[in-house]
Write a protein that holds these residues in place. Structure first.
Motif, PDB file in Angstrom:
ATOM      1  N   LEU A   1      32.056  32.358   6.588  1.00 27.53           N
ATOM      2  CA  LEU A   1      31.439  32.003   7.866  1.00 27.53           C
ATOM      3  C   LEU A   1      30.426  33.080   8.287  1.00 27.53           C
ATOM      4  O   LEU A   1      29.359  32.784   8.820  1.00 27.53           O
ATOM      5  CB  LEU A   1      32.539  31.881   8.922  1.00 27.53           C
ATOM      6  N   ASP A   2      30.782  34.320   8.012  1.00 31.86           N
ATOM      7  CA  ASP A   2      29.966  35.456   8.399  1.00 31.86           C
ATOM      8  C   ASP A   2      28.627  35.490   7.672  1.00 31.86           C
ATOM      9  O   ASP A   2      27.590  35.711   8.281  1.00 31.86           O
ATOM     10  CB  ASP A   2      30.737  36.748   8.066  1.00 31.86           C
ATOM     11  N   ILE A   3      28.651  35.258   6.373  1.00 32.26           N
ATOM     12  CA  ILE A   3      27.405  35.355   5.603  1.00 32.26           C
ATOM     13  C   ILE A   3      26.633  34.050   5.559  1.00 32.26           C
ATOM     14  O   ILE A   3      25.420  34.042   5.482  1.00 32.26           O
ATOM     15  CB  ILE A   3      27.647  35.816   4.144  1.00 32.26           C
ATOM     16  N   GLY A   4      27.372  32.933   5.627  1.00 32.63           N
ATOM     17  CA  GLY A   4      26.725  31.645   5.436  1.00 32.63           C
ATOM     18  C   GLY A   4      25.814  31.293   6.580  1.00 32.63           C
ATOM     19  O   GLY A   4      26.268  31.085   7.690  1.00 32.63           O
ATOM     20  N   GLU A   5      24.520  31.255   6.322  1.00 31.90           N
ATOM     21  CA  GLU A   5      23.645  30.742   7.365  1.00 31.90           C
ATOM     22  C   GLU A   5      23.858  29.240   7.425  1.00 31.90           C
ATOM     23  O   GLU A   5      24.328  28.631   6.461  1.00 31.90           O
ATOM     24  CB  GLU A   5      22.170  31.089   7.103  1.00 31.90           C
ATOM     25  N   ALA A   6      23.571  28.674   8.574  1.00 27.74           N
ATOM     26  CA  ALA A   6      23.801  27.240   8.753  1.00 27.74           C
ATOM     27  C   ALA A   6      22.818  26.453   7.881  1.00 27.74           C
ATOM     28  O   ALA A   6      21.824  25.950   8.343  1.00 27.74           O
ATOM     29  CB  ALA A   6      23.637  26.880  10.222  1.00 27.74           C
ATOM     30  N   SER A   7      23.135  26.414   6.616  1.00 26.92           N
ATOM     31  CA  SER A   7      22.237  25.751   5.672  1.00 26.92           C
ATOM     32  C   SER A   7      22.656  24.294   5.483  1.00 26.92           C
ATOM     33  O   SER A   7      23.215  23.700   6.375  1.00 26.92           O
ATOM     34  CB  SER A   7      22.251  26.505   4.354  1.00 26.92           C
ATOM     35  N   HIS A   8      22.461  23.796   4.307  1.00 24.24           N
ATOM     36  CA  HIS A   8      22.753  22.382   3.978  1.00 24.24           C
ATOM     37  C   HIS A   8      23.971  21.809   4.697  1.00 24.24           C
ATOM     38  O   HIS A   8      24.900  22.517   5.001  1.00 24.24           O
ATOM     39  CB  HIS A   8      22.902  22.218   2.465  1.00 24.24           C
ATOM     40  N   GLU A   9      23.960  20.561   4.864  1.00 24.52           N
ATOM     41  CA  GLU A   9      24.886  19.785   5.709  1.00 24.52           C
ATOM     42  C   GLU A   9      26.339  20.272   5.836  1.00 24.52           C
ATOM     43  O   GLU A   9      27.258  19.476   5.876  1.00 24.52           O
ATOM     44  CB  GLU A   9      24.926  18.349   5.188  1.00 24.52           C
ATOM     45  N   GLY A  10      26.573  21.539   5.907  1.00 21.16           N
ATOM     46  CA  GLY A  10      27.957  22.000   6.055  1.00 21.16           C
ATOM     47  C   GLY A  10      28.398  22.727   4.812  1.00 21.16           C
ATOM     48  O   GLY A  10      28.061  23.873   4.613  1.00 21.16           O
ATOM     49  N   GLY A  11      29.137  22.067   3.976  1.00 20.15           N
ATOM     50  CA  GLY A  11      29.533  22.541   2.642  1.00 20.15           C
ATOM     51  C   GLY A  11      29.904  24.003   2.540  1.00 20.15           C
ATOM     52  O   GLY A  11      30.752  24.481   3.274  1.00 20.15           O
ATOM     53  N   ALA A  12      29.316  24.694   1.582  1.00 19.80           N
ATOM     54  CA  ALA A  12      29.518  26.128   1.340  1.00 19.80           C
ATOM     55  C   ALA A  12      30.951  26.506   1.017  1.00 19.80           C
ATOM     56  O   ALA A  12      31.313  27.662   1.034  1.00 19.80           O
ATOM     57  CB  ALA A  12      29.001  26.981   2.501  1.00 19.80           C
ATOM     58  N   GLY A  13      31.783  25.504   0.739  1.00 16.92           N
ATOM     59  CA  GLY A  13      33.142  25.811   0.350  1.00 16.92           C
ATOM     60  C   GLY A  13      34.089  26.073   1.505  1.00 16.92           C
ATOM     61  O   GLY A  13      35.279  26.228   1.314  1.00 16.92           O
ATOM     62  N   LEU A  14      33.545  26.096   2.735  1.00 17.35           N
ATOM     63  CA  LEU A  14      34.419  26.308   3.892  1.00 17.35           C
ATOM     64  C   LEU A  14      35.456  25.194   4.009  1.00 17.35           C
ATOM     65  O   LEU A  14      36.586  25.439   4.407  1.00 17.35           O
ATOM     66  CB  LEU A  14      33.596  26.332   5.184  1.00 17.35           C
ATOM     67  N   GLY A  15      35.034  23.991   3.671  1.00 16.02           N
ATOM     68  CA  GLY A  15      35.931  22.835   3.777  1.00 16.02           C
ATOM     69  C   GLY A  15      37.202  23.011   2.978  1.00 16.02           C
ATOM     70  O   GLY A  15      38.303  22.834   3.502  1.00 16.02           O
ATOM     71  N   ILE A  16      37.044  23.413   1.719  1.00 12.38           N
ATOM     72  CA  ILE A  16      38.231  23.537   0.866  1.00 12.38           C
ATOM     73  C   ILE A  16      39.101  24.720   1.311  1.00 12.38           C
ATOM     74  O   ILE A  16      40.334  24.658   1.257  1.00 12.38           O
ATOM     75  CB  ILE A  16      37.839  23.623  -0.641  1.00 12.38           C
TER      76      ILE A  16
END
Lengths: 185, 124
Positions: free
Chosen positions: A137-152
């Motif tokens: 959450l800290d590094i991930g800029e609000a990029s593509h529709e969510g994703g980034a593995g936060l969901g899993i």
């Protein structure tokens, strides 16, 4: 069961679905997800769990997990060939809690990425998952529709024990991904 | 500059951002499929607000559900408020339902990540 007309190895989503539908079913859905279907599934799950007097925190965890997984599946399948957009959701009750199962088609090239993310979260304890969640959450800029593995990561945080993943071969380009999680009472 | 308000839907929260009083609120459910798009107008509004904020800014967050893409937007909102910290007395009130330890933990997690003070408030 009549199998003689089929190749033994041919994947069939309905067969897979019915194999998983044994006892203590609290909710089941098989179909393609549209935005309105997705909302309807969430509504129905909440309703079913409510009339069964499911503890509030347990209900919220199940609904949270479904929000993440269904929105992932919806985003993944919305621009795909209609042949591979069918999916299912099953919720079963057990002695200790609830098992949530989702199934959907994947392109072969996406299998490894999903496998490794699940292996990663399965290797972590609850505090490590919280740290990882904050880190992403800290590094991930609000990029593509969510994703980034936060969901899993979130799904792992809200479930108990390991996440089970199964991949069935469908054809040369597709696999079928069955995800199974438990939320303890 | 006008206030920014939005009525809630089953998937999106009530947004109430009063630029005169500095009273802000995000409440309900935040589970839109595309959170970034949903929050974009608010982000733009906040960019303007933090340039000349009120003396006091109080953000109440009272969510029943939020998805992970909303959590990225929440952190972005908090970070925007951080920028106003020199000019405004800022506080975030993070509400969670009595039994909802997950929502409480989320509040704790945000608290570890941002400099703006977050107060955790248990509700019945």
């Amino acid at each position: 069961m009549v199998q003689s007309n089929h190749m033994v190895s041919a994947f069939n989503i309905k067969e897979k679905y019915h194999q998983l539908l044994n006892t203590n079913i609290e909710y089941q859905f098989l179909g393609s997800l549209s935005q309105s279907k997705l909302d309807k599934v969430l509504d129905e799950v909440e309703h079913q769990l409510n009339i069964r007097n499911t503890q509030k925190i347990v209900l919220k965890r199940i609904v949270n997990i479904l929000i993440e997984s269904l929105q992932n599946i919806y985003r993944y399948t919305k621009n795909r060939d209609s042949e591979f957009t069918e999916m299912f959701v099953i919720i079963k009750s057990g002695n200790d809690g609830h098992t949530i199962i989702t199934g959907n088609y994947l392109r072969d090239e996406d299998v490894e990425g999903i496998k490794s993310r699940i292996e990663m979260v399965n290797a972590l304890g609850i505090e490590e998952l919280r740290d990882l969640y904050r880190g992403v959450l800290d590094i991930g800029e609000a990029s593509h529709e969510g994703g980034a593995g936060l969901g899993i990561i979130d799904m792992a945080k809200k479930s108990s024990g390991k996440i089970l993943a199964e991949f069935d071969e469908v054809d040369n380009n597709h696999a079928f991904f069955t995800l199974q999680l438990v939320v303890n009472n | 500059m006008e206030n920014y308000t939005l009525t809630p839907t089953p998937k999106t929260p009530r947004l109430y951002f009063n630029q005169v009083s500095g009273d802000f609120e995000i409440s309900g459910r935040s589970i839109p499929e595309n959170s970034i798009e949903f929050y974009r107008p608010l982000m733009e509004w906040l960019d303007k607000y933090v340039e000349s904020p009120g003396d006091q800014t109080r953000l109440t967050v009272n969510l029943e559900y939020f998805n992970t893409s909303s959590s990225k937007c929440l952190i972005e909102i908090f970070r925007k408020l951080e920028k106003a910290a020199e000019k405004s007395d800022i506080k975030v009130m993070w509400h969670y339902e009595e039994e909802d330890e997950d929502m409480m933990e989320s509040g704790e997690d945000f608290k570890k990540m941002i400099k703006v003070p977050i107060e955790l408030i248990e509700t019945k």
